[in-house]
Design a protein around this motif. Sequence first.
Motif, short mmCIF file in Angstrom:
data_model
loop_
_atom_site.label_atom_id
_atom_site.label_comp_id
_atom_site.label_asym_id
_atom_site.label_seq_id
_atom_site.Cartn_x
_atom_site.Cartn_y
_atom_site.Cartn_z
N THR A 23 0.85 -1.20 0.00
CA THR A 23 0.00 0.00 0.00
C THR A 23 0.88 1.25 0.00
OG1 THR A 23 -0.20 0.22 2.41
CG2 THR A 23 -1.84 -1.17 1.30
N TYR A 25 0.12 5.73 0.18
CA TYR A 25 -0.95 6.73 0.33
C TYR A 25 -0.46 8.15 0.04
CZ TYR A 25 -2.30 2.72 3.27
OH TYR A 25 -2.54 1.46 3.75
N LEU A 42 -0.86 -0.14 -3.99
CA LEU A 42 -2.29 -0.12 -3.70
C LEU A 42 -2.61 1.09 -2.83
CD1 LEU A 42 -5.18 -1.30 -3.42
CD2 LEU A 42 -4.31 -2.69 -1.52
N GLY A 44 -4.94 1.86 -0.74
CA GLY A 44 -5.97 1.05 -0.08
C GLY A 44 -6.89 1.92 0.77
N ASP A 45 -8.13 1.45 0.91
CA ASP A 45 -9.02 2.17 1.82
C ASP A 45 -8.64 1.87 3.28
OD1 ASP A 45 -10.00 -0.40 1.93
OD2 ASP A 45 -12.10 0.15 1.55
N SER A 46 -7.61 1.02 3.46
CA SER A 46 -7.00 0.87 4.78
C SER A 46 -6.51 2.23 5.30
CB SER A 46 -5.84 -0.12 4.72
OG SER A 46 -4.95 0.22 3.68
N ASP A 84 -8.51 1.65 -4.34
CA ASP A 84 -9.72 0.99 -3.83
C ASP A 84 -10.95 1.85 -4.08
OD1 ASP A 84 -9.23 -1.49 -2.70
OD2 ASP A 84 -8.55 -0.64 -0.79
N LYS A 112 -9.95 -1.47 -7.42
CA LYS A 112 -10.21 -2.73 -6.70
C LYS A 112 -11.54 -2.60 -5.99
CE LYS A 112 -7.64 -3.97 -2.88
NZ LYS A 112 -8.61 -3.98 -1.78
N HIS A 136 -11.46 -8.30 -4.92
CA HIS A 136 -10.90 -8.65 -3.59
C HIS A 136 -11.87 -9.63 -2.92
CE1 HIS A 136 -9.21 -6.69 0.38
NE2 HIS A 136 -9.63 -7.92 0.63
N LEU A 179 -7.52 -10.52 -5.63
CA LEU A 179 -6.77 -10.37 -4.37
C LEU A 179 -7.48 -11.21 -3.33
CD1 LEU A 179 -5.20 -7.17 -2.92
CD2 LEU A 179 -6.53 -8.67 -1.44
N GLU A 181 -7.69 -12.25 0.61
CA GLU A 181 -7.27 -11.84 1.96
C GLU A 181 -7.71 -12.89 2.98
OE1 GLU A 181 -8.11 -7.78 3.08
OE2 GLU A 181 -7.53 -8.16 5.17
N ILE A 202 -2.82 -11.79 0.72
CA ILE A 202 -2.44 -11.20 2.02
C ILE A 202 -3.02 -12.16 3.06
CG2 ILE A 202 -4.40 -9.55 1.84
CD1 ILE A 202 -2.76 -7.68 3.73
N VAL A 212 0.77 -8.74 -0.95
CA VAL A 212 0.54 -7.34 -0.58
C VAL A 212 0.53 -7.25 0.94
CG1 VAL A 212 -2.00 -7.55 -0.69
CG2 VAL A 212 -0.95 -5.30 -0.91
N VAL A 214 -0.05 -3.96 4.13
CA VAL A 214 -0.25 -2.55 4.47
C VAL A 214 1.11 -2.02 4.92
CG1 VAL A 214 -1.37 -0.98 6.11
CG2 VAL A 214 -2.69 -2.83 5.03
O1 KIV Z 1 -7.14 -1.43 1.81
C1 KIV Z 1 -6.15 -2.18 1.79
O2 KIV Z 1 -5.04 -1.83 2.18
C2 KIV Z 1 -6.33 -3.53 1.28
C3 KIV Z 1 -5.28 -4.53 1.62
C4 KIV Z 1 -5.49 -5.03 3.00
C5 KIV Z 1 -5.24 -5.63 0.66
O3 KIV Z 1 -7.32 -3.83 0.67
#
Ligand code: KIV
Length: 264
Positions: A23, A25, A42, A44-46, A84, A112, A136, A179, A181, A202, A212, A214
């Motif tokens: 990931t 950002y 990625l 990611g929405d994380s 995402d 994604k 995912h 993907l 998880e 993951i 992948v 985070v």
């Molecule tokens: O949002 C994210 O970081 C993810 C990963 C956990 C794969 O989708």
Amino acid sequence: MPDVTLTTLNKLKQNGEKIVCLTAYDATFAHVESVAGVEVMLVGDSLGMVLQGHDSTLPVSVDDMAYHTQAVKRGNRGALIMADLPFMAYATLQDALRNSAQLMQAGAHMVKLEGAGWLAENVSMLSRNGIPVCAHLGLTPQTVNILGGYKVQGREEAQAKALLDDAVALEAAGASMLLLECVPSALANQITAAVKVPVIGIGAGSGTDGQVLVVHDMLGLSISGRLPRFVKNFMIGQTDIAGAISAYVTAVKQVEFPAAEHEF
Ligand code: KIV
């Protein structure tokens, strides 16, 4: 190094070389990661949890995702950027198209979305419109309230069969990548063998086509002080973040990560 495209990733799968995904950002991390050899970044929405401090990914908006995708694009040096679609951004086909277009125009090369076989219509509509999609599957954090927590998925036979069928159906619908998880490694291996498109894992063992994590997790950063079982802290033995990211790239390429202790 030439820019990473879907063709590059498909060739890596065909040649049995692992794909490195992480990931990102912001621009600085995007720069460090892409220079270190991360092939897929990625957004990611994380970010809702690790940047914004929420206890789930549900509060993240499409505008949040577009903002961070733009930043990652500025720092990127040749990686493929996957963004995402956040919670509720693809509840209807119209939403999916409009919101994916916003992320692609912000700099993503691919979007994604989380779900299962019911996503097939979304996936085919997006890919028909020139938007590559990663589906995912397994533990899908946007549905944590249905799943009843962040738990391993596909342990039971019927659930495992449904996941395999969904993976095949989503590839047939036009997904360019999958993907997985938090699924048992044996199931991840079966899915990886059943589809032609690259499968990134993951918490899904070492048999998938790529890995992948985070980025905060693999740097040992956590608000709770706990890291999930499938994470390795790559800062250990390194003096800086660039070193930790390079160590992750090497470990994935050499199939040293994930090890047995990171699998389910
Ligand atoms: O949002 C994210 O970081 C993810 C990963 C956990 C794969 O989708």
